[in-house]
Design a protein around this motif. Sequence first.
Motif, PDB file in Angstrom:
ATOM      1  N   ASP A 133       0.972  -1.080   0.072  1.00  0.00           N
ATOM      2  CA  ASP A 133       0.063   0.061  -0.040  1.00  0.00           C
ATOM      3  C   ASP A 133       0.902   1.335   0.142  1.00  0.00           C
ATOM      4  O   ASP A 133       0.505   2.328  -0.815  1.00  0.00           O
ATOM      5  N   ARG A 134       1.933   1.354   0.714  1.00  0.00           N
ATOM      6  CA  ARG A 134       2.586   2.526   1.146  1.00  0.00           C
ATOM      7  C   ARG A 134       4.366   2.126   0.878  1.00  0.00           C
ATOM      8  O   ARG A 134       4.878   1.614   1.698  1.00  0.00           O
ATOM      9  N   PRO A 135       4.750   2.084  -0.592  1.00  0.00           N
ATOM     10  CA  PRO A 135       6.064   1.646  -0.723  1.00  0.00           C
ATOM     11  C   PRO A 135       6.943   2.513   0.141  1.00  0.00           C
ATOM     12  O   PRO A 135       6.822   3.625   0.401  1.00  0.00           O
ATOM     13  N   VAL A 136       8.076   1.956   0.531  1.00  0.00           N
ATOM     14  CA  VAL A 136       9.108   2.760   1.451  1.00  0.00           C
ATOM     15  C   VAL A 136      10.366   2.561   0.714  1.00  0.00           C
ATOM     16  O   VAL A 136      11.025   1.583   0.626  1.00  0.00           O
ATOM     17  N   GLY A 137      11.068   3.660   0.072  1.00  0.00           N
ATOM     18  CA  GLY A 137      12.183   3.456  -0.730  1.00  0.00           C
ATOM     19  C   GLY A 137      13.652   4.214   0.060  1.00  0.00           C
ATOM     20  O   GLY A 137      13.169   4.678   1.303  1.00  0.00           O
ATOM     21  N   PRO A 138      14.683   4.219  -0.271  1.00  0.00           N
ATOM     22  CA  PRO A 138      15.898   4.627   0.418  1.00  0.00           C
ATOM     23  C   PRO A 138      15.641   6.185   0.878  1.00  0.00           C
ATOM     24  O   PRO A 138      16.172   6.511   1.818  1.00  0.00           O
ATOM     25  N   GLU A 139      14.609   6.847   0.168  1.00  0.00           N
ATOM     26  CA  GLU A 139      14.504   8.386   0.712  1.00  0.00           C
ATOM     27  C   GLU A 139      13.927   8.433   2.031  1.00  0.00           C
ATOM     28  O   GLU A 139      14.103   9.281   2.605  1.00  0.00           O
ATOM     29  N   GLN A 140      12.812   7.297   2.306  1.00  0.00           N
ATOM     30  CA  GLN A 140      12.337   7.322   3.519  1.00  0.00           C
ATOM     31  C   GLN A 140      12.985   6.463   4.900  1.00  0.00           C
ATOM     32  O   GLN A 140      13.025   7.018   5.949  1.00  0.00           O
ATOM     33  N   ASN A 141      13.540   5.678   4.276  1.00  0.00           N
ATOM     34  CA  ASN A 141      14.269   4.521   5.488  1.00  0.00           C
ATOM     35  C   ASN A 141      15.339   4.012   4.346  1.00  0.00           C
ATOM     36  O   ASN A 141      15.102   3.130   3.586  1.00  0.00           O
ATOM     37  N   ARG A 142      16.601   4.201   5.020  1.00  0.00           N
ATOM     38  CA  ARG A 142      17.991   3.841   4.342  1.00  0.00           C
ATOM     39  C   ARG A 142      18.148   2.251   4.521  1.00  0.00           C
ATOM     40  O   ARG A 142      18.702   1.609   3.825  1.00  0.00           O
ATOM     41  N   TYR A 143      17.378   1.995   5.820  1.00  0.00           N
ATOM     42  CA  TYR A 143      17.920   0.592   6.459  1.00  0.00           C
ATOM     43  C   TYR A 143      16.842  -0.595   5.802  1.00  0.00           C
ATOM     44  O   TYR A 143      17.184  -1.713   6.173  1.00  0.00           O
ATOM     45  N   ARG A 144      15.582  -0.223   5.927  1.00  0.00           N
ATOM     46  CA  ARG A 144      14.462  -1.178   5.768  1.00  0.00           C
ATOM     47  C   ARG A 144      13.516  -0.716   4.818  1.00  0.00           C
ATOM     48  O   ARG A 144      12.611   0.186   4.870  1.00  0.00           O
ATOM     49  N   GLN A 145      13.682  -1.140   3.468  1.00  0.00           N
ATOM     50  CA  GLN A 145      12.882  -0.822   2.271  1.00  0.00           C
ATOM     51  C   GLN A 145      11.676  -1.825   2.056  1.00  0.00           C
ATOM     52  O   GLN A 145      12.045  -2.755   2.432  1.00  0.00           O
ATOM     53  N   VAL A 146      10.531  -1.206   1.690  1.00  0.00           N
ATOM     54  CA  VAL A 146       9.458  -1.945   1.527  1.00  0.00           C
ATOM     55  C   VAL A 146       8.942  -1.711  -0.087  1.00  0.00           C
ATOM     56  O   VAL A 146       8.394  -0.713  -0.254  1.00  0.00           O
ATOM     57  N   ARG A 147       9.338  -2.610  -1.139  1.00  0.00           N
ATOM     58  CA  ARG A 147       8.920  -2.239  -2.322  1.00  0.00           C
ATOM     59  C   ARG A 147       8.714  -3.552  -3.146  1.00  0.00           C
ATOM     60  O   ARG A 147       9.410  -4.320  -2.744  1.00  0.00           O
ATOM     61  N   VAL A 148       7.945  -3.536  -4.183  1.00  0.00           N
ATOM     62  CA  VAL A 148       7.701  -4.552  -4.791  1.00  0.00           C
ATOM     63  C   VAL A 148       8.870  -5.402  -5.354  1.00  0.00           C
ATOM     64  O   VAL A 148       9.889  -4.482  -5.946  1.00  0.00           O
ATOM     65  N   GLY A 149       9.228  -6.655  -5.282  1.00  0.00           N
ATOM     66  CA  GLY A 149      10.422  -7.257  -5.795  1.00  0.00           C
ATOM     67  C   GLY A 149      11.316  -7.789  -4.730  1.00  0.00           C
ATOM     68  O   GLY A 149      12.068  -8.511  -4.879  1.00  0.00           O
ATOM     69  N   LEU A 150      11.353  -6.980  -3.639  1.00  0.00           N
ATOM     70  CA  LEU A 150      12.365  -7.067  -2.383  1.00  0.00           C
ATOM     71  C   LEU A 150      11.765  -8.035  -1.591  1.00  0.00           C
ATOM     72  O   LEU A 150      10.539  -8.633  -1.684  1.00  0.00           O
ATOM     73  N   THR A 151      12.525  -8.619  -0.644  1.00  0.00           N
ATOM     74  CA  THR A 151      12.072  -9.516   0.261  1.00  0.00           C
ATOM     75  C   THR A 151      11.462  -8.784   1.524  1.00  0.00           C
ATOM     76  O   THR A 151      12.260  -7.985   2.075  1.00  0.00           O
ATOM     77  N   TRP A 152      10.342  -9.207   1.895  1.00  0.00           N
ATOM     78  CA  TRP A 152      10.030  -8.611   3.174  1.00  0.00           C
ATOM     79  C   TRP A 152      10.550  -9.150   4.344  1.00  0.00           C
ATOM     80  O   TRP A 152      10.992 -10.160   4.472  1.00  0.00           O
ATOM     81  N   THR A 153      11.220  -8.167   5.240  1.00  0.00           N
ATOM     82  CA  THR A 153      11.902  -8.449   6.526  1.00  0.00           C
ATOM     83  C   THR A 153      11.064  -7.883   7.716  1.00  0.00           C
ATOM     84  O   THR A 153      10.604  -6.773   7.577  1.00  0.00           O
ATOM     85  N   PRO A 154      10.867  -8.558   8.673  1.00  0.00           N
ATOM     86  CA  PRO A 154      10.370  -8.289   9.924  1.00  0.00           C
ATOM     87  C   PRO A 154      11.199  -7.185  10.581  1.00  0.00           C
ATOM     88  O   PRO A 154      12.217  -6.756  10.373  1.00  0.00           O
ATOM     89  N   PRO A 155      10.186  -6.199  11.454  1.00  0.00           N
ATOM     90  CA  PRO A 155      11.035  -5.458  12.168  1.00  0.00           C
ATOM     91  C   PRO A 155      12.220  -5.880  13.018  1.00  0.00           C
ATOM     92  O   PRO A 155      12.149  -6.886  13.136  1.00  0.00           O
ATOM     93  N   PRO A 156      13.254  -4.908  13.296  1.00  0.00           N
ATOM     94  CA  PRO A 156      14.272  -5.504  14.098  1.00  0.00           C
ATOM     95  C   PRO A 156      13.921  -6.157  15.371  1.00  0.00           C
ATOM     96  O   PRO A 156      12.807  -6.149  15.849  1.00  0.00           O
ATOM     97  N   PRO A 157      14.700  -7.025  15.674  1.00  0.00           N
ATOM     98  CA  PRO A 157      14.276  -8.303  16.720  1.00  0.00           C
ATOM     99  C   PRO A 157      14.632  -7.321  18.100  1.00  0.00           C
ATOM    100  O   PRO A 157      15.398  -6.469  18.194  1.00  0.00           O
ATOM    101  N   TYR A 158      13.803  -7.839  19.166  1.00  0.00           N
ATOM    102  CA  TYR A 158      13.922  -7.012  20.439  1.00  0.00           C
ATOM    103  C   TYR A 158      13.674  -8.193  21.458  1.00  0.00           C
ATOM    104  O   TYR A 158      13.089  -9.302  21.205  1.00  0.00           O
ATOM    105  N   GLU A 159      14.214  -7.978  22.617  1.00  0.00           N
ATOM    106  CA  GLU A 159      14.080  -8.838  23.898  1.00  0.00           C
ATOM    107  C   GLU A 159      13.136  -7.986  25.001  1.00  0.00           C
ATOM    108  O   GLU A 159      13.752  -7.068  25.387  1.00  0.00           O
ATOM    109  N   LYS A 160      12.034  -8.491  25.292  1.00  0.00           N
ATOM    110  CA  LYS A 160      11.383  -7.877  26.475  1.00  0.00           C
ATOM    111  C   LYS A 160      10.358  -9.575  26.948  1.00  0.00           C
ATOM    112  O   LYS A 160      10.661 -10.601  26.662  1.00  0.00           O
TER     113      LYS A 160
END
Length: 508
Positions: A133-160
């Motif tokens: 719905d909302r593509p995320v390119g390097p202009e919005q986030n250099r570390y986690r991009q969300v675009r067609v053709g890329l592989t979706w990666t979950p948010p960074p892991p955490y310990e709680k």
Amino acid sequence: MEGLQIAAVLRELPELPRATLGWRFPAEDTAVLALAGGPELVLRYRPPSPELALARRAGGGGPRTPFQKQLAARARGPLVRAEQLKLDRVVIFEFGGEDGFVEVPPTRLVFELTGRNANLILTDLEGRILGVDRPVGPEQNRYRQVRVGLTWTPPPPYEKLDPRTLAGPEALRPLVGRPLARALVRHVDGLGPRLAREVARRAGLEPEREVGEADLEPLARALAEVMADPTPSEDVSAPSWREETAAALRKPLLAALERRRATLLRRLDDFARARADAGKAERWQRFGDLLLAYAHQLPPGAERAVLEDWESGEPVEIALDPALSPSANAQRYYRRARRARARAERADREEAAVRSEIAELEREIERVRTLPLAELQRRHREARRQTDAPVGLRRTAPGGFEVRVGRNRKENDWLTRSARSEDVWLHAQGVPGSHVILRTGGKSPPLEALLYAARLAAYHSKARGEKNVPVDYTLKKHVWRPKGAAPGEVLYTQAKTLFVDAEPPEDA
């Protein structure tokens, strides 16, 4: 929406796998999945308040955006899995696909309910992104991009701490010595600021106090209660997706009524000033009479004159325009007097009607504040039909795409505000000029259509007649008018640039 609240919704889902009855879309940011023999799953993915909910009759119709069309076509078949990552605000829905004349392979739908970064992402079973719905390119986030053709990666892991597996009050010892609400958010999974305050309230503790040893047992009991029922008991509850949709539709209706009311109130102020000036009309008329009577005595270029009023016998000082003759100065005062009387007469003639319209507007404002969602949607559709009137130049680009060109600031502002999110907005780079809208209807326009619209943007700008003019273009959803900016002044992101000659296309 916080992690424990999402978990509570997923607990209420009927047993999976379960057949689905298709998608409906009440709004551009809302999707409804009907489940066979069960409730409907509502996914509202507008930042910053995404929501996952179950409903009986959520309403909605066909797809409204290209992504919704893709979602309806590819997320099909039975719902086989609904999994929340830990107690994070990320849910993965897996669909089994469909066999038939056109086979639909299994897919996953990732719902990220992460506040202002909320998103809905369609992937295959290997995680390759098929639509977003909302593509995320390097202009919005250099570390986690969300675009067609890329592989979706979950948010960074955490310990709680997982509140579902806590082994008694002692497990909460890391909270001791820390401010209660902040420590809960930082150390306990599934809690955000709102539920953290709810835990504190149910434990009978102040949210800002430091946690002590004696607080661990009531905190553990309160945490168990919130896990079972994560509904905040505060007076102010989070609005439902229906309430937020109604608020979004109600806002422009109220704004238009308030603008009209403000205009009429300013007109009443004008009427009051007109009546005040009417008292000066006789004085200005007298100034004109005196200037004509003593014109032969006045020297040229005088800035003021002191003349005797033959009726009162008193001297009268009159300001003059030294560039005008005495008779021209007299005519100037006569015009002032006539305008003042005319304005006062207009005030007397129109004030009653203006006050009546203000009273009706105030009644209508109160009605709109209580209108149900269905009536707000009807009025919104009616407003869309009215705003579809022909404003700006209208041209047809190659491929049958409609192009609109603003001819002034007002038309530029209207065209940009009324364009749909997937329309293409164009403007000559770095020079004043027209806003140009290429209406796409949710389709991807060919290069020929973009070049056609770009030439119109270059031609209707200060660069007219020049060669190789840069024209920026981007989707309308990336264009906005800053707060306080004049009509037609906008900012935009994610633009690309075409270079064209600033000459009109052959049919323009």
